[in-house]
Design a protein around this motif. Structure first.
Motif, PDB file in Angstrom:
ATOM      1  N   ALA A 245       0.838  -1.199   0.000  1.00 49.09           N
ATOM      2  CA  ALA A 245       0.000   0.000   0.000  1.00 49.09           C
ATOM      3  C   ALA A 245       0.874   1.250   0.000  1.00 49.09           C
ATOM      4  N   ASP A 246       1.937   1.256   0.814  1.00 47.53           N
ATOM      5  CA  ASP A 246       2.861   2.394   0.834  1.00 47.53           C
ATOM      6  C   ASP A 246       3.590   2.528  -0.503  1.00 47.53           C
ATOM      7  N   ARG A 247       3.968   1.407  -1.082  1.00 49.26           N
ATOM      8  CA  ARG A 247       4.642   1.425  -2.389  1.00 49.26           C
ATOM      9  C   ARG A 247       3.724   2.011  -3.454  1.00 49.26           C
TER      10      ARG A 247
ATOM     11  N   ASP B  60      -4.592  15.609  -3.046  1.00 46.44           N
ATOM     12  CA  ASP B  60      -5.068  14.312  -3.524  1.00 46.44           C
ATOM     13  C   ASP B  60      -4.101  13.196  -3.157  1.00 46.44           C
ATOM     14  N   ALA B  61      -2.799  13.488  -3.183  1.00 47.63           N
ATOM     15  CA  ALA B  61      -1.807  12.489  -2.802  1.00 47.63           C
ATOM     16  C   ALA B  61      -1.947  12.107  -1.336  1.00 47.63           C
ATOM     17  N   MET B  62      -2.163  13.102  -0.474  1.00 51.84           N
ATOM     18  CA  MET B  62      -2.364  12.826   0.949  1.00 51.84           C
ATOM     19  C   MET B  62      -3.627  11.998   1.162  1.00 51.84           C
ATOM     20  N   ARG B  63      -4.653  12.300   0.403  1.00 51.89           N
ATOM     21  CA  ARG B  63      -5.919  11.582   0.532  1.00 51.89           C
ATOM     22  C   ARG B  63      -5.780  10.123   0.110  1.00 51.89           C
ATOM     23  N   GLN B  64      -5.128   9.893  -1.037  1.00 50.36           N
ATOM     24  CA  GLN B  64      -5.004   8.515  -1.492  1.00 50.36           C
ATOM     25  C   GLN B  64      -4.063   7.707  -0.606  1.00 50.36           C
ATOM     26  N   GLU B  65      -3.037   8.363  -0.031  1.00 48.81           N
ATOM     27  CA  GLU B  65      -2.167   7.678   0.924  1.00 48.81           C
ATOM     28  C   GLU B  65      -2.973   7.197   2.126  1.00 48.81           C
ATOM     29  N   PHE B  66      -3.830   8.091   2.645  1.00 42.97           N
ATOM     30  CA  PHE B  66      -4.638   7.761   3.823  1.00 42.97           C
ATOM     31  C   PHE B  66      -5.611   6.628   3.501  1.00 42.97           C
ATOM     32  N   GLN B  67      -6.285   6.734   2.359  1.00 47.57           N
ATOM     33  CA  GLN B  67      -7.273   5.718   2.000  1.00 47.57           C
ATOM     34  C   GLN B  67      -6.625   4.346   1.820  1.00 47.57           C
TER      35      GLN B  67
ATOM     36  N   SER C 291       1.246   4.029  -3.066  1.00 47.53           N
ATOM     37  CA  SER C 291       1.057   5.458  -2.812  1.00 47.53           C
ATOM     38  C   SER C 291       2.254   6.268  -3.281  1.00 47.53           C
ATOM     39  N   ALA C 292       3.450   5.742  -3.058  1.00 49.12           N
ATOM     40  CA  ALA C 292       4.659   6.455  -3.476  1.00 49.12           C
ATOM     41  C   ALA C 292       4.694   6.639  -4.991  1.00 49.12           C
ATOM     42  N   TYR C 293       4.248   5.624  -5.732  1.00 46.99           N
ATOM     43  CA  TYR C 293       4.201   5.750  -7.184  1.00 46.99           C
ATOM     44  C   TYR C 293       3.088   6.690  -7.634  1.00 46.99           C
ATOM     45  N   ALA C 294       1.928   6.591  -7.016  1.00 48.97           N
ATOM     46  CA  ALA C 294       0.769   7.366  -7.475  1.00 48.97           C
ATOM     47  C   ALA C 294       0.908   8.857  -7.201  1.00 48.97           C
ATOM     48  N   GLN C 295       1.636   9.237  -6.153  1.00 48.35           N
ATOM     49  CA  GLN C 295       1.675  10.631  -5.732  1.00 48.35           C
ATOM     50  C   GLN C 295       2.270  11.565  -6.786  1.00 48.35           C
ATOM     51  N   ALA C 296       3.130  11.053  -7.647  1.00 51.02           N
ATOM     52  CA  ALA C 296       3.783  11.909  -8.634  1.00 51.02           C
ATOM     53  C   ALA C 296       2.796  12.528  -9.612  1.00 51.02           C
ATOM     54  N   ASP C 297       1.658  11.888  -9.794  1.00 51.54           N
ATOM     55  CA  ASP C 297       0.667  12.363 -10.751  1.00 51.54           C
ATOM     56  C   ASP C 297      -0.476  13.124 -10.096  1.00 51.54           C
ATOM     57  N   LEU C 298      -0.377  13.384  -8.794  1.00 51.97           N
ATOM     58  CA  LEU C 298      -1.480  13.993  -8.048  1.00 51.97           C
ATOM     59  C   LEU C 298      -1.069  15.317  -7.426  1.00 51.97           C
ATOM     60  N   THR C 299      -2.059  16.129  -7.108  1.00 47.95           N
ATOM     61  CA  THR C 299      -1.800  17.310  -6.291  1.00 47.95           C
ATOM     62  C   THR C 299      -1.431  16.844  -4.886  1.00 47.95           C
ATOM     63  N   PHE C 300      -0.863  17.747  -4.094  1.00 48.37           N
ATOM     64  CA  PHE C 300      -0.494  17.388  -2.733  1.00 48.37           C
ATOM     65  C   PHE C 300      -1.708  16.891  -1.950  1.00 48.37           C
TER      66      PHE C 300
ATOM     67  N   LYS D 276      -6.958   0.825   4.779  1.00 48.68           N
ATOM     68  CA  LYS D 276      -7.412  -0.516   4.408  1.00 48.68           C
ATOM     69  C   LYS D 276      -6.613  -1.622   5.102  1.00 48.68           C
ATOM     70  N   VAL D 277      -5.384  -1.333   5.494  1.00 46.67           N
ATOM     71  CA  VAL D 277      -4.559  -2.391   6.093  1.00 46.67           C
ATOM     72  C   VAL D 277      -4.428  -2.249   7.606  1.00 46.67           C
ATOM     73  N   LEU D 278      -5.065  -1.249   8.190  1.00 45.00           N
ATOM     74  CA  LEU D 278      -4.920  -1.049   9.633  1.00 45.00           C
ATOM     75  C   LEU D 278      -5.406  -2.263  10.424  1.00 45.00           C
ATOM     76  N   GLN D 279      -6.587  -2.776  10.083  1.00 42.35           N
ATOM     77  CA  GLN D 279      -7.125  -3.902  10.830  1.00 42.35           C
ATOM     78  C   GLN D 279      -6.374  -5.187  10.540  1.00 42.35           C
ATOM     79  N   THR D 280      -5.973  -5.382   9.286  1.00 47.20           N
ATOM     80  CA  THR D 280      -5.387  -6.662   8.896  1.00 47.20           C
ATOM     81  C   THR D 280      -3.940  -6.828   9.329  1.00 47.20           C
ATOM     82  N   GLU D 281      -3.169  -5.733   9.319  1.00 46.64           N
ATOM     83  CA  GLU D 281      -1.740  -5.854   9.633  1.00 46.64           C
ATOM     84  C   GLU D 281      -1.259  -4.915  10.735  1.00 46.64           C
ATOM     85  N   SER D 282      -1.809  -3.720  10.805  1.00 48.26           N
ATOM     86  CA  SER D 282      -1.251  -2.731  11.729  1.00 48.26           C
ATOM     87  C   SER D 282      -1.518  -3.069  13.189  1.00 48.26           C
ATOM     88  N   ILE D 283      -2.733  -3.488  13.504  1.00 44.17           N
ATOM     89  CA  ILE D 283      -3.040  -3.827  14.892  1.00 44.17           C
ATOM     90  C   ILE D 283      -2.271  -5.065  15.339  1.00 44.17           C
TER      91      ILE D 283
END
Length: 253
Positions: free
Chosen positions: A203-205, A218-225, A207-216, A229-236
């Motif tokens: 997910a981080d990877r 929108d990039a922050m928003r897509q990073e968060f979204q 986001s790093a690729y997608a951000q180059a084509d987005l405004t700041f 998605k992985v907070l419950q499955t891996e982060s906790i």
């Protein structure tokens, strides 16, 4: 067989094997490379890929002898690139293991990978400048994004050779290792990456690729979204492991 695939647990190594032409890519080889990486991306047991050129050379670019004989690479605007996987955006990382020359289209294949491990005597460069062959596999796009426009233009306009040491200094490669050790080092690095929780890392990877084509914003928003998605499955679960281990002792391990 111009391309073969070897698997070692979660690491899949795709090997270019055309030693008679220094691993230059013809149409059949380009198709085989694209097919190999499509299969890697679809394999649920494969986590990280390695791209390696056999017999002491990563890739000398397009097979110009084949081109001179009228056997052209694929030149359609959509679908696979001339060198094969160069237009793909995989869902998993790939590490390039660079030995000998990674030049022209071979450099473009290296740029397509997420990380690059180069042997100390490796040579990189836009050597196709010398023969009137353009960069059409992402070289003029990925090179400036990776090392900056000024340095990219230096390589693109002059076609000069770049040593592994200089490439490391400009961020063109990520690691330099002794001669003969690129594949082992790249596979070791791939295994380290494969050991991490994968959904979070990918997910981080992405986001790093997608951000180059987005405004700041929108990039922050897509990073968060993507991260949510992985907070419950891996982060906790990961936080729980930390609390029981390194966190309890006040250090990271």
């Amino acid at each position: 067989m111009s391309v073969r695939v070897e698997k070692n647990g979660p690491v899949t190594t795709v090997i270019l094997h055309r030693p008679e032409v220094r691993n230059a890519v013809d149409a059949g080889t380009a198709q085989a490379l694209a097919d190999a990486f499509r299969a890697f991306d679809a394999d649920p047991d494969a986590r990280v890929g390695v791209l390696y050129g056999d017999a002491g050379t990563f890739c000398a670019g397009a097979d110009l002898k084949a081109v001179s004989e009228g056997r052209l690479l694929r030149l359609e605007l959509d679908g696979d690139g001339p060198m094969g996987p160069s237009r793909m955006r995989l869902s998993k990382p790939v590490v390039a293991a660079l030995s000998g020359h990674a030049v022209a289209g071979g450099l473009e294949l290296a740029l397509w990978c997420d990380l690059r491990v180069a042997e100390e005597d490796a040579v990189l460069g836009v050597f196709c400048r010398r023969w009137g062959v353009p960069l059409i596999d992402g070289g003029t796009v990925r090179l400036p994004r990776l090392i900056g426009l000024s340095r990219a233009l230096d390589l693109i306009l002059t076609g000069r050779a770049v040593s592994a040491a200089e490439a490391l200094g400009m961020g063109l490669v990520n690691r330099v290792v002794p001669k003969g050790e690129a594949r082992a080092a790249a596979e070791s690095l791939a295994a380290q990456i494969a050991a991490f929780p994968q959904a979070c890392m990918n997910a981080d990877r992405a986001s790093a690729y997608a951000q180059a084509d987005l405004t700041f914003e929108d990039a922050m928003r897509q990073e968060f979204q993507g991260g949510v998605k992985v907070l419950q499955t891996e982060s906790i679960p990961g936080a729980t492991r930390f609390a029981r281990g390194a966190g309890r002792h006040g250090r990271f391990e």
